[in-house]
Enzyme design. Structure first.
Site, PDB file in Angstrom:
ATOM      1  N   ASP A 107       0.824  -1.209   0.000  1.00 21.00           N
ATOM      2  CA  ASP A 107       0.000   0.000   0.000  1.00 21.00           C
ATOM      3  C   ASP A 107       0.856   1.256   0.000  1.00 21.00           C
ATOM      4  O   ASP A 107       0.538   2.241  -0.682  1.00 21.00           O
ATOM      5  CB  ASP A 107      -0.950  -0.012   1.199  1.00 21.00           C
ATOM      6  CG  ASP A 107      -0.258  -0.285   2.524  1.00 21.00           C
ATOM      7  OD1 ASP A 107       0.923  -0.709   2.527  1.00 21.00           O
ATOM      8  OD2 ASP A 107      -0.905  -0.091   3.577  1.00 21.00           O
ATOM      9  N   ARG A 108       1.967   1.225   0.716  1.00 17.63           N
ATOM     10  CA  ARG A 108       2.835   2.412   0.799  1.00 17.63           C
ATOM     11  C   ARG A 108       3.566   2.640  -0.525  1.00 17.63           C
ATOM     12  O   ARG A 108       3.774   3.785  -0.939  1.00 17.63           O
ATOM     13  CB  ARG A 108       3.810   2.264   1.959  1.00 17.63           C
ATOM     14  CG  ARG A 108       3.112   2.038   3.284  1.00 17.63           C
ATOM     15  CD  ARG A 108       4.065   1.926   4.450  1.00 17.63           C
ATOM     16  NE  ARG A 108       4.572   3.242   4.836  1.00 17.63           N
ATOM     17  CZ  ARG A 108       5.458   3.419   5.811  1.00 17.63           C
ATOM     18  NH1 ARG A 108       5.943   2.367   6.455  1.00 17.63           N
ATOM     19  NH2 ARG A 108       5.859   4.622   6.129  1.00 17.63           N
ATOM     20  N   ASP A 128      -1.760   8.289   5.236  1.00 11.84           N
ATOM     21  CA  ASP A 128      -2.764   7.275   4.902  1.00 11.84           C
ATOM     22  C   ASP A 128      -3.470   6.830   6.181  1.00 11.84           C
ATOM     23  O   ASP A 128      -2.873   6.210   7.063  1.00 11.84           O
ATOM     24  CB  ASP A 128      -2.091   6.084   4.219  1.00 11.84           C
ATOM     25  CG  ASP A 128      -3.100   5.093   3.641  1.00 11.84           C
ATOM     26  OD1 ASP A 128      -4.277   5.132   4.046  1.00 11.84           O
ATOM     27  OD2 ASP A 128      -2.705   4.282   2.785  1.00 11.84           O
ATOM     28  N   THR A 131      -5.695   1.007   8.768  1.00  8.87           N
ATOM     29  CA  THR A 131      -5.622   0.282  10.036  1.00  8.87           C
ATOM     30  C   THR A 131      -4.518   0.877  10.904  1.00  8.87           C
ATOM     31  O   THR A 131      -4.670   1.062  12.113  1.00  8.87           O
ATOM     32  CB  THR A 131      -5.343  -1.208   9.785  1.00  8.87           C
ATOM     33  OG1 THR A 131      -6.317  -1.706   8.857  1.00  8.87           O
ATOM     34  CG2 THR A 131      -5.417  -1.997  11.074  1.00  8.87           C
TER      35      THR A 131
END
Length: 256
Positions: A107-108, A128, A131
């Protein structure tokens, strides 16, 4: 059309992209127990609502930070969409950026690539709200330079609720006042403004250490909640991760 799948710790997000347009986008709770067949039944019904023909999918890409879920997502692509997906982290995937440091999740990396496409040659901090709340540092060349990982806001609420006898579970929202006059109002204020303080403090320290002006953008499910709450965040980009996935797919298949 491209099927882009982003599997995070809380949700799996599915997007169908036609050129530069996201024509369908859905999410479901992440679990490693969900089979490819279950994914397909759920996804095909949602695609039908949007009048998207599954046969129009010609490629797929998966970015996953949940290895246990990746097998069934890959199986979904091969069995039901008849395409072998690109999976971030495998040798045939070309990011087109430098990754400075170790341990950057899919995701990063997607956020970094997406940010570089939207704002080329611009040093950035990508916040971001997932979670975990992550801060990714992107330099002028679009490279991933590292960042910060903090507990996500919902994780913090769960910890507060589970470690106390009387505090209730709350929904994240901007309170009308900082000084709460009852327990729930006090919790809303502490959670919301506490995270605003965390954002402002970490961004200030990153900027000081980086030593050059930096644009700050945000993404993730809770990003809209903090939109306008602090001048530090200049722009919310809800589909940043999906944009990164699409660009990585293009870079990886361009020479094929």
């Amino acid at each position: 059309m491209l099927l882009a799948i982003n599997a995070n710790n809380t949700n799996v997000k599915f997007g169908v992209i036609d050129g530069d347009r996201i024509v369908g986008e859905w999410r479901q709770h992440t679990t490693a127990m969900r089979t490819a067949d279950e994914h397909a039944v759920w996804l095909f019904q949602l695609m039908a609502i949007e009048k998207i023909d599954p046969k129009s999918i010609t490629g797929a890409i998966i970015g996953s930070v949940v290895p246990q879920a990746t097998f069934n997502l890959r199986r979904l692509c091969t069995r039901y969409f008849h395409t072998e997906p690109l999976v971030l982290g495998e040798p045939n995937v070309k990011y087109g950026i430098q990754i400075k440091g170790q341990g950057a999740g899919a995701d990063r990396i997607c956020n970094t690539v997406g940010a570089g496409v939207l704002f080329p040659r611009t040093p950035m901090i990508v916040v971001d709200f997932g979670t975990a709340t992550t801060f990714d540092v992107v330099d002028e060349e679009g490279s991933y330079c590292g960042g910060v990982i903090a507990p996500g806001i919902n994780l913090s609420i769960e910890a507060l609720v589970n470690a106390t006898a009387l505090l209730p579970r709350i929904v994240v929202e901007k309170p009308k006042r900082v000084i709460g006059t009852d327990t729930v109002a006090c919790m809303h204020s502490g959670v919301f403004w506490g995270y605003v303080g965390l954002i402002e403090g970490i961004v200030a320290r990153i900027r000081e250490e980086f030593g050059r002006p930096m644009k700050v953008i945000s993404t993730g499910g809770l990003a809209p909640v903090f939109d306008g709450a602090t001048q530090v965040i200049e722009q919310v980009v809800p589909d940043l991760t999906a944009r990164g996935l699409v660009e990585i797919y293009r870079r990886s298949t361009r020479s094929n």
